[in-house]
Motif scaffolding. Structure first.
Motif, PDB file in Angstrom:
ATOM      1  N   UNK A   1       0.850  -1.191   0.000  1.00 21.85           N
ATOM      2  CA  UNK A   1       0.000   0.000   0.000  1.00 21.85           C
ATOM      3  C   UNK A   1       0.886   1.240   0.000  1.00 21.85           C
ATOM      4  N   UNK A   2       0.384   2.326  -0.577  1.00 20.55           N
ATOM      5  CA  UNK A   2       1.102   3.601  -0.574  1.00 20.55           C
ATOM      6  C   UNK A   2       0.400   4.531   0.407  1.00 20.55           C
ATOM      7  N   UNK A   3       1.158   5.142   1.323  1.00 24.13           N
ATOM      8  CA  UNK A   3       0.599   6.030   2.350  1.00 24.13           C
ATOM      9  C   UNK A   3       1.308   7.370   2.336  1.00 24.13           C
ATOM     10  N   UNK A   4       0.599   8.400   2.779  1.00 29.90           N
ATOM     11  CA  UNK A   4       1.169   9.731   2.952  1.00 29.90           C
ATOM     12  C   UNK A   4       1.455   9.942   4.432  1.00 29.90           C
ATOM     13  N   UNK A   5       2.689  10.207   4.776  1.00 28.42           N
ATOM     14  CA  UNK A   5       3.075  10.461   6.162  1.00 28.42           C
ATOM     15  C   UNK A   5       3.569   9.216   6.860  1.00 28.42           C
ATOM     16  N   UNK A   6       4.570   9.401   7.701  1.00 30.05           N
ATOM     17  CA  UNK A   6       5.196   8.282   8.400  1.00 30.05           C
ATOM     18  C   UNK A   6       4.261   7.644   9.418  1.00 30.05           C
ATOM     19  N   UNK A   7       3.470   8.457  10.131  1.00 26.89           N
ATOM     20  CA  UNK A   7       2.569   7.896  11.140  1.00 26.89           C
ATOM     21  C   UNK A   7       1.561   6.951  10.500  1.00 26.89           C
ATOM     22  N   UNK A   8       0.982   7.360   9.381  1.00 27.92           N
ATOM     23  CA  UNK A   8       0.000   6.504   8.697  1.00 27.92           C
ATOM     24  C   UNK A   8       0.642   5.200   8.221  1.00 27.92           C
ATOM     25  N   UNK A   9       1.885   5.281   7.743  1.00 27.96           N
ATOM     26  CA  UNK A   9       2.579   4.085   7.261  1.00 27.96           C
ATOM     27  C   UNK A   9       2.890   3.118   8.401  1.00 27.96           C
ATOM     28  N   UNK A  10       3.381   3.635   9.515  1.00 29.97           N
ATOM     29  CA  UNK A  10       3.706   2.760  10.657  1.00 29.97           C
ATOM     30  C   UNK A  10       2.431   2.189  11.270  1.00 29.97           C
ATOM     31  N   UNK A  11       1.353   2.959  11.268  1.00 33.93           N
ATOM     32  CA  UNK A  11       0.084   2.495  11.817  1.00 33.93           C
ATOM     33  C   UNK A  11      -0.454   1.311  11.017  1.00 33.93           C
ATOM     34  N   UNK A  12      -0.447   1.411   9.697  1.00 36.79           N
ATOM     35  CA  UNK A  12      -0.930   0.293   8.880  1.00 36.79           C
ATOM     36  C   UNK A  12       0.026  -0.897   8.972  1.00 36.79           C
ATOM     37  N   UNK A  13       1.335  -0.633   9.086  1.00 32.32           N
ATOM     38  CA  UNK A  13       2.312  -1.710   9.232  1.00 32.32           C
ATOM     39  C   UNK A  13       2.077  -2.479  10.529  1.00 32.32           C
ATOM     40  N   UNK A  14       1.796  -1.758  11.602  1.00 34.10           N
ATOM     41  CA  UNK A  14       1.531  -2.394  12.891  1.00 34.10           C
ATOM     42  C   UNK A  14       0.259  -3.230  12.831  1.00 34.10           C
ATOM     43  N   UNK A  15      -0.776  -2.712  12.203  1.00 34.29           N
ATOM     44  CA  UNK A  15      -2.039  -3.446  12.076  1.00 34.29           C
ATOM     45  C   UNK A  15      -1.854  -4.728  11.281  1.00 34.29           C
TER      46      UNK A  15
END
Length: 131
Positions: free
Chosen positions: A109-123
């Motif tokens: 998936x492509x995300x904007x912003x580091x927080x959104x990327x780490x959040x989806x990675x954790x999920x």
């Protein structure tokens, strides 16, 4: 150029001559002592899992688990002379060595912003490791 081992250097120093010059005998060269460190490197953690950065790639999760996530920084923007990741790609990877390379990537998936990327990675990691 002549390479000398430690024993040969000590012999030269004991005689006190090297290439016609006198050498101070009090300064004997000794082998440096090795430190035996039992400490392991500690990584930064987010929600109990290690997070490691290597240039523009961030790995999240334990390599001993079945799955990890890889976050690649695709684009950056400057804010107050700091480079902030603006566009990131998140991948859920299998650490199983038996899989083919095409099957190692399970989700992208492509995300904007580091927080959104780490959040989806954790999920993704939580869900994948529960199975």
């Amino acid at each position: 150029m002549i390479k000398l081992n430690l024993k040969a250097v000590n012999v030269i120093i004991q005689w006190g001559y090297y290439m016609g010059e006198t050498i101070d005998k009090s300064k004997e060269i000794t082998k440096p002592k090795r430190r035996k460190s039992k400490k392991t490197k500690k990584f930064f953690e987010y929600k109990g899992l290690p997070i490691v950065r290597c240039r523009n790639t961030i790995y999240y999760g334990k390599m001993s688990d079945k799955f990890i996530t890889k976050i690649e920084i695709k684009e950056t923007k400057d804010i107050s002379n700091l480079k902030i990741g603006s566009s990131l790609s998140v991948e859920l990877l299998s650490t199983n060595a038996d899989d083919l390379t095409s099957k190692k990537i399970l989700k992208i998936v492509k995300k904007d912003g580091l927080y959104n990327a780490i959040d989806i990675a954790n999920t993704w990691l939580e869900r994948a490791l529960e199975k």
